[in-house]
Design a protein around this motif. Sequence first.
Motif, PDB file in Angstrom:
ATOM      1  N   ASP A 133       3.960  -3.333 -44.045  1.00  0.00           N
ATOM      2  CA  ASP A 133       4.509  -4.406 -44.883  1.00  0.00           C
ATOM      3  C   ASP A 133       3.396  -5.280 -45.426  1.00  0.00           C
ATOM      4  O   ASP A 133       3.401  -5.660 -46.592  1.00  0.00           O
ATOM      5  CB  ASP A 133       5.466  -5.297 -44.079  1.00  0.00           C
ATOM      6  N   VAL A 134       2.451  -5.607 -44.558  1.00  0.00           N
ATOM      7  CA  VAL A 134       1.360  -6.483 -44.988  1.00  0.00           C
ATOM      8  C   VAL A 134       0.525  -5.780 -46.058  1.00  0.00           C
ATOM      9  O   VAL A 134       0.184  -6.365 -47.079  1.00  0.00           O
ATOM     10  CB  VAL A 134       0.467  -6.893 -43.796  1.00  0.00           C
ATOM     11  N   LEU A 135       0.209  -4.512 -45.805  1.00  0.00           N
ATOM     12  CA  LEU A 135      -0.636  -3.786 -46.757  1.00  0.00           C
ATOM     13  C   LEU A 135       0.048  -3.639 -48.110  1.00  0.00           C
ATOM     14  O   LEU A 135      -0.594  -3.616 -49.151  1.00  0.00           O
ATOM     15  CB  LEU A 135      -1.022  -2.417 -46.202  1.00  0.00           C
ATOM     16  N   GLU A 136       1.389  -3.580 -48.092  1.00  0.00           N
ATOM     17  CA  GLU A 136       2.103  -3.443 -49.354  1.00  0.00           C
ATOM     18  C   GLU A 136       2.229  -4.761 -50.096  1.00  0.00           C
ATOM     19  O   GLU A 136       2.242  -4.798 -51.316  1.00  0.00           O
ATOM     20  CB  GLU A 136       3.496  -2.846 -49.118  1.00  0.00           C
ATOM     21  N   SER A 137       2.331  -5.852 -49.341  1.00  0.00           N
ATOM     22  CA  SER A 137       2.639  -7.120 -50.004  1.00  0.00           C
ATOM     23  C   SER A 137       1.405  -7.977 -50.284  1.00  0.00           C
ATOM     24  O   SER A 137       1.499  -9.017 -50.905  1.00  0.00           O
ATOM     25  CB  SER A 137       3.641  -7.906 -49.164  1.00  0.00           C
ATOM     26  N   HIS A 138       0.264  -7.571 -49.790  1.00  0.00           N
ATOM     27  CA  HIS A 138      -0.963  -8.312 -50.051  1.00  0.00           C
ATOM     28  C   HIS A 138      -1.995  -7.377 -50.657  1.00  0.00           C
ATOM     29  O   HIS A 138      -1.763  -6.183 -50.747  1.00  0.00           O
ATOM     30  CB  HIS A 138      -1.539  -8.880 -48.748  1.00  0.00           C
ATOM     31  N   SER A 139      -3.128  -7.940 -51.001  1.00  0.00           N
ATOM     32  CA  SER A 139      -4.232  -7.089 -51.387  1.00  0.00           C
ATOM     33  C   SER A 139      -4.540  -6.189 -50.189  1.00  0.00           C
ATOM     34  O   SER A 139      -4.967  -6.662 -49.141  1.00  0.00           O
ATOM     35  CB  SER A 139      -5.449  -7.938 -51.726  1.00  0.00           C
ATOM     36  N   ALA A 140      -4.260  -4.890 -50.348  1.00  0.00           N
ATOM     37  CA  ALA A 140      -4.418  -3.972 -49.219  1.00  0.00           C
ATOM     38  C   ALA A 140      -5.868  -3.932 -48.760  1.00  0.00           C
ATOM     39  O   ALA A 140      -6.159  -3.826 -47.568  1.00  0.00           O
ATOM     40  CB  ALA A 140      -3.941  -2.579 -49.612  1.00  0.00           C
ATOM     41  N   LYS A 141      -6.778  -4.063 -49.712  1.00  0.00           N
ATOM     42  CA  LYS A 141      -8.198  -4.002 -49.386  1.00  0.00           C
ATOM     43  C   LYS A 141      -8.576  -5.141 -48.426  1.00  0.00           C
ATOM     44  O   LYS A 141      -9.237  -4.925 -47.416  1.00  0.00           O
ATOM     45  CB  LYS A 141      -9.010  -4.119 -50.688  1.00  0.00           C
ATOM     46  N   VAL A 142      -8.107  -6.345 -48.740  1.00  0.00           N
ATOM     47  CA  VAL A 142      -8.440  -7.512 -47.928  1.00  0.00           C
ATOM     48  C   VAL A 142      -7.740  -7.443 -46.576  1.00  0.00           C
ATOM     49  O   VAL A 142      -8.337  -7.662 -45.521  1.00  0.00           O
ATOM     50  CB  VAL A 142      -8.068  -8.826 -48.668  1.00  0.00           C
ATOM     51  N   ALA A 143      -6.458  -7.100 -46.597  1.00  0.00           N
ATOM     52  CA  ALA A 143      -5.692  -7.070 -45.352  1.00  0.00           C
ATOM     53  C   ALA A 143      -6.248  -6.016 -44.407  1.00  0.00           C
ATOM     54  O   ALA A 143      -6.425  -6.264 -43.207  1.00  0.00           O
ATOM     55  CB  ALA A 143      -4.216  -6.789 -45.659  1.00  0.00           C
ATOM     56  N   ASN A 144      -6.531  -4.841 -44.947  1.00  0.00           N
ATOM     57  CA  ASN A 144      -7.034  -3.750 -44.117  1.00  0.00           C
ATOM     58  C   ASN A 144      -8.376  -4.130 -43.488  1.00  0.00           C
ATOM     59  O   ASN A 144      -8.595  -3.926 -42.282  1.00  0.00           O
ATOM     60  CB  ASN A 144      -7.184  -2.505 -44.996  1.00  0.00           C
ATOM     61  N   ALA A 145      -9.263  -4.705 -44.288  1.00  0.00           N
ATOM     62  CA  ALA A 145     -10.571  -5.123 -43.764  1.00  0.00           C
ATOM     63  C   ALA A 145     -10.390  -6.217 -42.709  1.00  0.00           C
ATOM     64  O   ALA A 145     -11.074  -6.233 -41.686  1.00  0.00           O
ATOM     65  CB  ALA A 145     -11.463  -5.618 -44.900  1.00  0.00           C
ATOM     66  N   LEU A 146      -9.447  -7.104 -42.951  1.00  0.00           N
ATOM     67  CA  LEU A 146      -9.198  -8.180 -41.981  1.00  0.00           C
ATOM     68  C   LEU A 146      -8.691  -7.613 -40.653  1.00  0.00           C
ATOM     69  O   LEU A 146      -9.124  -8.040 -39.576  1.00  0.00           O
ATOM     70  CB  LEU A 146      -8.185  -9.178 -42.549  1.00  0.00           C
ATOM     71  N   PHE A 147      -7.789  -6.637 -40.721  1.00  0.00           N
ATOM     72  CA  PHE A 147      -7.271  -6.045 -39.483  1.00  0.00           C
ATOM     73  C   PHE A 147      -8.408  -5.479 -38.633  1.00  0.00           C
ATOM     74  O   PHE A 147      -8.499  -5.746 -37.437  1.00  0.00           O
ATOM     75  CB  PHE A 147      -6.280  -4.912 -39.794  1.00  0.00           C
ATOM     76  N   TYR A 148      -9.248  -4.681 -39.257  1.00  0.00           N
ATOM     77  CA  TYR A 148     -10.344  -4.074 -38.499  1.00  0.00           C
ATOM     78  C   TYR A 148     -11.303  -5.126 -37.962  1.00  0.00           C
ATOM     79  O   TYR A 148     -11.731  -5.062 -36.805  1.00  0.00           O
ATOM     80  CB  TYR A 148     -11.124  -3.087 -39.378  1.00  0.00           C
ATOM     81  N   ALA A 149     -11.648  -6.097 -38.813  1.00  0.00           N
ATOM     82  CA  ALA A 149     -12.617  -7.120 -38.405  1.00  0.00           C
ATOM     83  C   ALA A 149     -12.070  -7.930 -37.234  1.00  0.00           C
ATOM     84  O   ALA A 149     -12.775  -8.206 -36.252  1.00  0.00           O
ATOM     85  CB  ALA A 149     -12.942  -8.029 -39.584  1.00  0.00           C
TER      86      ALA A 149
END
Lengths: 327, 180
Positions: A264-280
Amino acid sequence: MKDITIAHAGCDEAVLKKLQVSANLFLGEGYSLCFKQWEGTGADILVANPEDAFGYRSADVAHRHGVPLMLITDHKDQYQELINDSSIVVDADQPAGLFFRLVEKLLSKGKTAVQNVVDIGTVPSQQADTATNDDVFPELAALVGVESAMKFGLSNHYVYFLPKKGVCAAASKEDFVAVRDAIRSHEALSFSEVSDSESLTSLKHYVSSEGFFFHSFVGMQDLPRFPNGQVGLTSWPNIKSKKFAAELATLSATLVVTTCNVSDVLESHSAKVANALFYAAHISGLLEVKASEKATVTAMPTAVVDGANAKKHHGGIVGALGKWLGM
Amino acid sequence: MSAHENYNKLVFAGPVGAGKSTAIAAISETPPVSTEETLSSGAMGDKTTTTVALDYSFLNLEGSIIHIYGMPGQARLGFMRNIVLEGALGVVLLLNGESEEVYNDASYWLRSIREISPQLNVVIGITKTENNPDLSLNELRGSISQIDPKAPILSVDAREEDDMKQLLKILLALHMAQAV
Ligand SMILES: Nc1nc2c(ncn2[C@@H]2O[C@H](COP(=O)(O)OP(=O)(O)O)[C@@H](O)[C@H]2O)c(=O)[nH]1
Ligand SMILES: [Mg+2]
C-alpha cells in the motif's frame, strides 16, 4: 536440542577453528552442531573456500541445490556465479563472533526455504514474504541486527556503522561517497567488527545511519522491492534531504503512528523514496516488521496519501505554508 | 478548535546559543526584529551577547501572514512561553548538539512544551552536530523516550534555509496526519 550439520570444504585450519568456536556459542542457544567435510548432501549449511578446487566444486553443488552457503574469500567479485539470496560472503580473517552471527543468519534462511516447501499452501504467502532480519540485500546482511561497531567498505575506503549511537562515521567525505557508490553498484564489500581498542578519533564525518543508507539506496536503479508485510517506524528517521523532505516527512508521520502494508505504501507514495526508507530504517533498527496475519491491516489514511486532498482540507494559513514549502 | 487556534504562528524554542535567531533569519525575507539584552554575567560561557527576549519575524505568503517567534531561552522569562505557544501551528525545538547538555536539554525542553500544550506538534532540530563527533543520536532518542518517543529529531544547520524548511515540512506533515 536441535541438530544442525555444517559441512565445510576447502577451508583452512584458522577458519575451521573459528567455526568450532561458533559451534560452542550455538550450544548456548539450544542447538548441537555437527561439523564435517562436505559429502554432497545432508548439510544445513556449507562453508566453503572457493579458491580451493574442492571448495569451489562443493559450493557450486550447494548453490544449485539451494543449500545456504557461506563463502570464505576476499575476492567476492570473482565468484558472482555462486552468490544468491541464500549465500553470504565473508573474509577469512573475520572474528569468530561474526561467523557465529552469519551462521545464524544462514540457518534462518534455510528454515524459511524448508518451511516454504513443506508448508506450501498452508503458510500464507504474505508471511513467507514478510521481511526478516535477513531480507536486506545479501550485500549488507552482515549489518542487520548488529549491536557493536562494524567497519565496511572497499580496500581503501571504509564507513563505520556505530549502531549504539545510530550513526555512520568516516574519516573523509570521499569515504562516504566511495562506499555509497559501491553499495549502489552491488560491489563486493568487506565487513569487519571494530575492536574495542581501535581508535575512532580520526573519524571526523558523521551522519545518521539511516541517512547514509537512505541516500545510498534512493539513488539505486535496481533496489529490490522491500519484502511484503506490515511495517511501522519505532523512531523518527533522522534523514536530511532537500529533494525528498516532503515525502520523507509525510511517510514518517504516518509510519510512526501506525503500521502499514508495504505494498500500500509503495503504491500510494513515491515508491523510490518509500522503498529506500524501508531498507535504511531496517538496517538502522528503526523498522518494526510484523507478520501480516498478526498485524492490524491499516490502509494509509487517505488524506495523508492524497496530498492534494489534504491541502483542500487545510486552506488558508496551512495551505499557504504548504504551498510555500512545496508540499 | 478555540478561537486562538488559528495556526498562524510558528515558534522556535530552545536554549541560548542553539540557533533560534539564526534559524529565523534563514527563513525570513526581511531581517527579524530581536529584542536583545546583553547578559553581564558569565553564566552563558563565552557568549557575550545573547537574546533574552523575543525574536519576531513573519512570512507573507500571498497575503496569509505567518508570525514567527523565537521563544526566550531563559527560565526567568518562562511565563511568556504560554502566551507564545498558544495557537501555534507547531514548535521547532532547536538544541545545541555541541553542548554536553544536549540530552538533558532535549528532555527538559520537550517536557516543558508538553506541559504547556500536550497536543502541540514539535520537531527537534539538533544544530552544530559537525562540532561534536561524540554525539549519540540514539541517546537523544532515549532522552525523549519517556516524554514523546516518536518526536521527530533531525540533525540540521540553523544557517541553512533548506534545513529549516525541512523542519517546517515535518511540522506540516504532523499537522496533516493529526487532522486526518
Ligand atoms: N556551526 C553552526 N553554528 C550555528 C548553527 N546555528 C547557529 N550557529 C551559530 O551559533 C551562534 C548562536 O546562534 P543564535 O541564533 O544566536 O542562537 P540563539 O541563542 O538560539 O538565538 C551564532 O554564532 C550562529 O552563527 C549551526 O547549525 N551550526
Ligand atoms: Mg537568539
